[in-house]
Design an enzyme around this catalytic site. Sequence first.
Site, mmCIF file in Angstrom:
data_model
loop_
_atom_site.group_PDB
_atom_site.id
_atom_site.type_symbol
_atom_site.label_atom_id
_atom_site.label_comp_id
_atom_site.label_asym_id
_atom_site.label_seq_id
_atom_site.Cartn_x
_atom_site.Cartn_y
_atom_site.Cartn_z
ATOM 1 C CG HIS A 189 17.346 20.293 46.719
ATOM 2 N ND1 HIS A 189 17.022 21.549 46.266
ATOM 3 C CD2 HIS A 189 16.682 19.446 45.995
ATOM 4 C CE1 HIS A 189 16.139 21.381 45.149
ATOM 5 N NE2 HIS A 189 15.892 20.039 45.377
ATOM 6 C CB THR A 190 21.008 16.753 52.016
ATOM 7 O OG1 THR A 190 22.367 16.479 52.580
ATOM 8 C CG2 THR A 190 20.252 15.661 52.028
ATOM 9 C CG HIS A 197 9.482 16.169 39.853
ATOM 10 N ND1 HIS A 197 9.931 16.749 38.571
ATOM 11 C CD2 HIS A 197 10.006 16.800 40.803
ATOM 12 C CE1 HIS A 197 10.923 17.882 38.939
ATOM 13 N NE2 HIS A 197 10.869 17.807 40.249
ATOM 14 C CG ASP A 198 3.610 10.100 40.917
ATOM 15 O OD1 ASP A 198 2.938 10.713 39.968
ATOM 16 O OD2 ASP A 198 3.509 9.278 41.616
ATOM 17 N NE ARG A 230 14.266 17.386 40.073
ATOM 18 C CZ ARG A 230 14.606 17.566 38.896
ATOM 19 N NH1 ARG A 230 15.143 16.362 38.145
ATOM 20 N NH2 ARG A 230 14.243 18.685 38.430
ATOM 21 C CG ASP A 234 25.529 18.588 51.189
ATOM 22 O OD1 ASP A 234 26.764 19.153 51.375
ATOM 23 O OD2 ASP A 234 25.119 17.605 51.750
ATOM 24 C CB THR A 282 27.952 14.814 52.795
ATOM 25 O OG1 THR A 282 27.110 15.599 53.436
ATOM 26 C CG2 THR A 282 29.082 14.833 53.695
ATOM 27 C CG ASP A 335 -1.530 10.567 39.547
ATOM 28 O OD1 ASP A 335 -0.318 10.750 39.541
ATOM 29 O OD2 ASP A 335 -2.432 10.929 38.960
ATOM 30 C CG ASN A 338 9.141 16.443 34.732
ATOM 31 O OD1 ASN A 338 9.480 16.892 36.070
ATOM 32 N ND2 ASN A 338 7.940 16.222 34.756
HETATM 33 C C1 HEM Z 1 11.216 23.795 46.815
HETATM 34 C C2 HEM Z 1 11.282 23.670 45.653
HETATM 35 C C3 HEM Z 1 12.154 22.797 44.924
HETATM 36 C C4 HEM Z 1 12.707 23.281 43.915
HETATM 37 C C5 HEM Z 1 12.724 24.781 42.985
HETATM 38 C C6 HEM Z 1 13.617 22.280 43.212
HETATM 39 C C7 HEM Z 1 14.316 22.246 41.948
HETATM 40 C C8 HEM Z 1 15.357 21.409 41.621
HETATM 41 C C9 HEM Z 1 16.119 21.550 40.601
HETATM 42 C C10 HEM Z 1 16.272 22.709 39.641
HETATM 43 C C11 HEM Z 1 16.950 20.395 40.596
HETATM 44 C C12 HEM Z 1 18.076 20.073 39.406
HETATM 45 C C13 HEM Z 1 17.505 19.541 38.499
HETATM 46 C C14 HEM Z 1 18.220 19.363 37.378
HETATM 47 O O1 HEM Z 1 19.165 20.432 37.096
HETATM 48 O O2 HEM Z 1 18.288 18.478 36.390
HETATM 49 C C15 HEM Z 1 16.610 19.653 41.767
HETATM 50 C C16 HEM Z 1 17.169 18.386 42.057
HETATM 51 C C17 HEM Z 1 16.607 17.650 43.070
HETATM 52 N N1 HEM Z 1 15.457 17.715 43.687
HETATM 53 FE FE1 HEM Z 1 14.472 19.570 43.916
HETATM 54 N N2 HEM Z 1 13.478 21.127 43.788
HETATM 55 C C18 HEM Z 1 12.591 21.390 44.978
HETATM 56 C C19 HEM Z 1 11.871 20.577 45.816
HETATM 57 C C20 HEM Z 1 12.356 19.253 46.033
HETATM 58 C C21 HEM Z 1 11.593 18.378 46.889
HETATM 59 C C22 HEM Z 1 10.427 18.626 47.621
HETATM 60 C C23 HEM Z 1 12.328 17.183 46.844
HETATM 61 C C24 HEM Z 1 12.063 15.859 47.361
HETATM 62 C C25 HEM Z 1 11.426 15.798 48.403
HETATM 63 C C26 HEM Z 1 13.374 17.393 45.752
HETATM 64 C C27 HEM Z 1 14.241 16.446 45.518
HETATM 65 C C28 HEM Z 1 15.317 16.631 44.524
HETATM 66 C C29 HEM Z 1 16.627 15.867 44.482
HETATM 67 C C30 HEM Z 1 16.727 14.558 45.292
HETATM 68 C C31 HEM Z 1 17.392 16.304 43.488
HETATM 69 C C32 HEM Z 1 18.618 15.655 42.766
HETATM 70 C C33 HEM Z 1 18.242 14.743 41.626
HETATM 71 C C34 HEM Z 1 19.384 14.262 40.823
HETATM 72 O O3 HEM Z 1 20.420 13.963 41.372
HETATM 73 O O4 HEM Z 1 19.180 13.960 39.460
HETATM 74 N N3 HEM Z 1 13.408 18.663 45.563
HETATM 75 N N4 HEM Z 1 15.306 20.214 42.230
#
Ligand code: HEM
Length: 346
Positions: free
Chosen positions: A208-209, A81-82, A77, A261, A264, A89, A109
């Site tokens: 998000h898996t 976000h970078d 993540r 998810d 898993t 960068d 963030n």
């Molecule tokens: C499609 C648009 C996306 C939205 C709206 C989104 C939104 C979010 C949100 C709201 C969370 C939870 C954060 C929290 O509650 O603190 C999250 C977690 C996460 N996102 Fe996304 N995300 C998106 C795309 C992506 C992409 C493109 C990636 C990486 C390629 C990604 C990787 C992750 C990962 C791995 C987590 C889990 C982080 C953790 O366990 O703390 N997300 N995302």
Amino acid sequence: MSAKQPRMAASIHPRVLAMQFLGAIAFLSGIICSGASDPPLTLDYYESSCPTVFDVIHKEMECAVLSDPRNAALVVRLHFHDCFVQGCDGSVLLDDTVTLQGEKTASPNINSLDGFSIIDRIKNKVESDCPGIVSCADILTIAARDAVILVGGPYWDVPVGRKDSRSASYELANTNIPTANEGLTSIISKFIYFGLSVTDTVVLSGAHTIGMARCENYRARIYGDYESTSGGSPSSEARLSKLKSTCPAAGGGEDNIAPMDYETPNVFDNSYYNLLLNGGGLLNSDQELYSSVLAIQTKKIVEQYAHDTAAFFQQFSESMVKMGNITNSDSFVNGEVRKNCRFINT
Ligand code: HEM
């Protein structure tokens, strides 16, 4: 595992790729980034200057993920976000100082992004082998790839040669990064802005898996259409009431977490897409890929990945390279290799 870096890989200019989508989304034409002729990223950039870099990063990520599999999600993540703020960068890694406002307190963030200490640890090791050579932006990009491998996902070669920015953008972190409740069209347009396609949007959401979300980000979903999309079976009702018990409608428990998810949560597989088919996505942004009335194209892609792990892995690898190649033109001119990822060099 060491990565062989034999071929050249072109960096992606946001404007060039975004042009492909302008026909469909004409309203975006005024806001496309301008890309200059940046030097291409290459697979062998560190071959003579820091031959150990891929091994060092992999070993450090192995320790981090062994100690807690969630660390894989944090790093993936962080990389996303970078890249969505000024390009990949290392801007997200900068701490606030009296002269620089970083991105860490921007709304997507704050209280949410983590994993910075993992990157610090890797950077220290890399600096002791090859001082002043490897950028934090490259370290983060390689670490994200290794994170995915370490929880069972695919391998891909990582083009390198990024420079670290000497700036960050709190404002762009607030505007560019998609949020859970903003709607499918808006989210897709944020990917298209960076030259990423609808397919890239769906496949990268597959990250998000793994990982967790906080109540504040899934409250609207569980008190919204979760019940109707998930069909009201006894097991989905049980899951919904569990989610509600830790995330009250009236507020409170903002930082309580749930896996995106739940089948898993620590394995990089395609079960996220099967979850969406069953209407059980945790975030509105996840479930909309399948259930929104606007999800005509995205729904087909979700179905494909739900049935075909190999197709998911192949496209995820390609799309991660594409995202990683969103360059910051300015950093090639004014950028640097930071000594400490949290601060620009003095
Ligand atoms: C499609 C648009 C996306 C939205 C709206 C989104 C939104 C979010 C949100 C709201 C969370 C939870 C954060 C929290 O509650 O603190 C999250 C977690 C996460 N996102 Fe996304 N995300 C998106 C795309 C992506 C992409 C493109 C990636 C990486 C390629 C990604 C990787 C992750 C990962 C791995 C987590 C889990 C982080 C953790 O366990 O703390 N997300 N995302």
